[in-house]
Design a protein around this motif. Structure first.
Motif, short mmCIF file in Angstrom:
data_model
loop_
_atom_site.label_atom_id
_atom_site.label_comp_id
_atom_site.label_asym_id
_atom_site.label_seq_id
_atom_site.Cartn_x
_atom_site.Cartn_y
_atom_site.Cartn_z
N ALA A 69 -11.41 -14.54 12.75
CA ALA A 69 -12.29 -13.39 12.47
C ALA A 69 -12.65 -13.35 10.99
CB ALA A 69 -11.60 -12.09 12.89
N ILE A 70 -11.70 -13.65 10.13
CA ILE A 70 -11.98 -13.70 8.68
C ILE A 70 -12.96 -14.83 8.39
CG2 ILE A 70 -10.96 -14.22 6.42
CD1 ILE A 70 -8.42 -12.70 7.49
N TRP A 71 -12.79 -15.97 9.04
CA TRP A 71 -13.73 -17.07 8.84
C TRP A 71 -15.13 -16.67 9.30
CZ3 TRP A 71 -10.79 -22.15 10.49
CH2 TRP A 71 -9.72 -22.35 9.60
N SER A 72 -15.21 -15.90 10.37
CA SER A 72 -16.49 -15.39 10.83
C SER A 72 -17.13 -14.51 9.76
CB SER A 72 -16.28 -14.60 12.13
OG SER A 72 -17.49 -14.10 12.61
N TRP A 73 -16.33 -13.64 9.16
CA TRP A 73 -16.82 -12.78 8.08
C TRP A 73 -17.40 -13.63 6.95
CZ3 TRP A 73 -12.99 -10.64 4.00
CH2 TRP A 73 -13.67 -9.92 3.02
N PHE A 74 -16.71 -14.69 6.56
CA PHE A 74 -17.21 -15.56 5.49
C PHE A 74 -18.56 -16.15 5.87
CE2 PHE A 74 -13.22 -15.12 3.42
CZ PHE A 74 -13.36 -15.63 2.13
N ALA A 75 -18.71 -16.60 7.11
CA ALA A 75 -19.99 -17.18 7.53
C ALA A 75 -21.10 -16.13 7.51
CB ALA A 75 -19.85 -17.79 8.93
N PHE A 76 -20.81 -14.95 8.04
CA PHE A 76 -21.82 -13.89 8.04
C PHE A 76 -22.16 -13.45 6.62
CE2 PHE A 76 -20.19 -12.68 12.50
CZ PHE A 76 -21.10 -13.53 13.11
N ALA A 77 -21.17 -13.44 5.74
CA ALA A 77 -21.43 -13.11 4.34
C ALA A 77 -22.29 -14.17 3.68
CB ALA A 77 -20.11 -12.94 3.58
N GLY A 78 -22.01 -15.43 3.99
CA GLY A 78 -22.83 -16.52 3.45
C GLY A 78 -24.27 -16.44 3.92
#
Length: 147
Positions: A69-78
């Motif tokens: 989920a945190i990795w998903s956040w990073f992708a969406f932030a990118g």
């Protein structure tokens, strides 16, 4: 909405969706119980512990779900969809590297431990390799906007 973003952002959105789906799937494995642990390749030990009602399998699986989920956040932030976490570039590079390394692990396994290669090892590696390619290509294409 995605029509106004560049290719790198689109790739990161797809990567983020894939990570989020994987996170949700891990929660589903906990709910599904021992048979789901077996089906999704967690191993017989994890399935047996889940059958006994031990918390260890659920804790490990929740931990993996949280990381995804945190990795998903990073992708969406990118992709510019959510607020940026600290070290966004470093995080996206590291996430890409982990996914790609996990996806390519079957190659040295084929040489050094061919007895450990089974259907799960092959298909899970291919899936994770695809995740890594979305993250890596999206990070590369979006690099100037990630600072």
């Amino acid at each position: 909405m995605l029509a106004t973003v560049d290719l790198g952002q689109k790739l990161l959105v797809v990567g983020g969706i894939l990570s989020l789906l994987a996170s949700i799937l891990h929660i589903g494995v906990i709910i599904g119980g021992p048979d789901w642990y077996r089906f999704f390749g967690a191993g017989e030990d994890m399935a047996r512990m889940a059958e006994k009602g031990l918390f260890y399998p659920a804790l490990i699986t929740i931990g993996i779900a949280c990381v995804l989920a945190i990795w998903s956040w990073f992708a969406f932030a990118g992709a510019g969809l959510v607020w940026k976490p600290p070290l966004l570039r470093t995080g996206l590079v590291a996430i890409s590297a982990v996914y790609l390394a996990r996806g390519l692990i079957v190659l040295p396994m084929a040489i050094f431990a061919p007895e450990k290669i089974n259907g799960f090892a092959i298909w899970s590696s291919l899936i994770v390799l695809i995740y890594g390619l979305f993250y890596a290509a999206g990070t590369w294409k979006s690099w100037p906007t990630l600072s």
